[in-house]
Design a protein around this motif. Sequence first.
Motif, mmCIF file in Angstrom:
data_model
loop_
_atom_site.group_PDB
_atom_site.id
_atom_site.type_symbol
_atom_site.label_atom_id
_atom_site.label_comp_id
_atom_site.label_asym_id
_atom_site.label_seq_id
_atom_site.Cartn_x
_atom_site.Cartn_y
_atom_site.Cartn_z
ATOM 1 N N PHE A 168 0.835 -1.198 0.000
ATOM 2 C CA PHE A 168 0.000 0.000 0.000
ATOM 3 C C PHE A 168 0.872 1.251 0.000
ATOM 4 C CE2 PHE A 168 -2.794 -3.245 1.555
ATOM 5 C CZ PHE A 168 -4.077 -2.859 1.215
ATOM 6 N N ASP A 169 0.562 2.169 -0.901
ATOM 7 C CA ASP A 169 1.175 3.495 -0.893
ATOM 8 C C ASP A 169 0.423 4.321 0.144
ATOM 9 O OD1 ASP A 169 1.991 6.095 -1.302
ATOM 10 O OD2 ASP A 169 1.780 6.026 -3.494
ATOM 11 N N ARG A 170 1.067 4.650 1.242
ATOM 12 C CA ARG A 170 0.375 5.338 2.337
ATOM 13 C C ARG A 170 -0.143 6.711 1.927
ATOM 14 N NH1 ARG A 170 1.250 2.611 7.281
ATOM 15 N NH2 ARG A 170 2.941 1.087 7.178
ATOM 16 N N ASP A 171 0.486 7.343 0.926
ATOM 17 C CA ASP A 171 0.003 8.627 0.440
ATOM 18 C C ASP A 171 -1.291 8.488 -0.352
ATOM 19 O OD1 ASP A 171 2.024 10.088 1.590
ATOM 20 O OD2 ASP A 171 3.312 10.042 -0.182
ATOM 21 N N ARG A 172 -1.606 7.266 -0.783
ATOM 22 C CA ARG A 172 -2.815 7.023 -1.569
ATOM 23 C C ARG A 172 -3.769 6.056 -0.862
ATOM 24 N NH1 ARG A 172 -3.445 8.626 -6.449
ATOM 25 N NH2 ARG A 172 -4.618 6.753 -7.031
#
Length: 459
Positions: A130-134
């Motif tokens: 998971f991209d934490r910014d997204r």
Amino acid sequence: MSDSHSDTSNRSSRPGSPPTSPRRPTSSVVITGMGVVSPLGNSPEALVAALRAGDSGIRPLTLVPTEAYCVSHGAEAIDFTGHIDNYGDLEKDLKKTIRKAGKVMCREIEMGVAVAQLALQNARFDAESFDRDRTGVVFGCDYIMSAPEEYTDGIAACIEDGRFRFDKWGQTGLPKVAPLWLLKYLPNMPASHIAIYNDLRGPNNSITLRESSAGAAIAEAVSTILRGHADALVVGSTGSRIHLLRTLHASMQETLAADREDPATMSRPFDATRDGSVIGEGAAAIICESREHAQARGAEIFGEVIGYGTSCVGPQGGPRPIRVAIANAIRAAIRCANAAGHGDTPIGHIHANGLGHVEIDRDEARGIQDVFGDVTQQPPVTTAKGHFGNLGAGGGMVEVVGSLKSLGGELFAIRNLNDLDSECEINAVRDNQTPAGESFISVNATPQGQSSAVWIRRP
């Protein structure tokens, strides 16, 4: 608010990195994780097993004294104590953080954070996939009322000769109120806590539409992902109507079912003998992801959201605003699915609001008729509220989990429906032999005329 971090879609999450190309909007949104706290257990499996068994979560109240209320029974989430074990299998540091933050979380917020953690675990959330910014949060919540004991010391300090001195409150009373008391009761705090504990930096939104909050939160989450502003979102709702002041409000402002010798028979959706709703509490959360994101990380897909709709109808909308609002929300969900090319999906069942209120149940039944026609044309209609009453904002999401876990198997019957009201002409589910089908529409509505509907199918 949901777009507040959308600019991160065009940047790398590492400071100083060059902008990346914009991501194309996804084709569909799927569900990859579930977590639940309810009067029928704290797992999706326990919930569905209890629904199919016809169990009731309505019992004598223990969380509030009942002497001042018109009822003494409700549906408490008795297995949820707020202990850190209720949050699932957490890493040591996260366990320590959540345990420490308990002093600024009331019970509703605790339940919301717990189901979010359970859903993340169920979805196999990890920093690599998971991209934490997204990745962000959309969470529904009731308005939360402070516990009276928060002010006890301050009020006592302002009493002279048996009378409260208002002029002393600012200098003498207020300093005795805990400085962080407000953080325990703000309805945006579930989404805030969840994002902070898990370092989720994407869109973050809070929905406060009472019983309609869950469907509206799912609608907002799906829209956010379809716009390309997030890859994944924690989507949930939490609520409680069992609280010293909230229960008093419900007793004074709503029609509650009268106590019965057997409290399990109090909540009677669509039954000719129904006499009101039953207070309860609960929470649930799901993980929504773009299909591409879920497939790329090899996630198990439990369902796909193919349609959603909301509506609010006031007195100007006619003599039966809830009827119109429910019909509007269902039609909007169907239009949404049609626009996405899913309109030919058979509707396996409708999970109705089924409050147990004489007029609201009648209006809902007629709203369903307005959309689908008479009983012979309607999908099977069920509701879980006969098992646990009205869980406030948390109820809609608990009901979504119950229906989602039932797809492909048998549907649970409407509990306590012995004599269908002649004014509630619905295709009511009376036994556990009715197939749940491959998709369902979940409907919820508030007494003020707000309604939400979501259409979810098996992948």
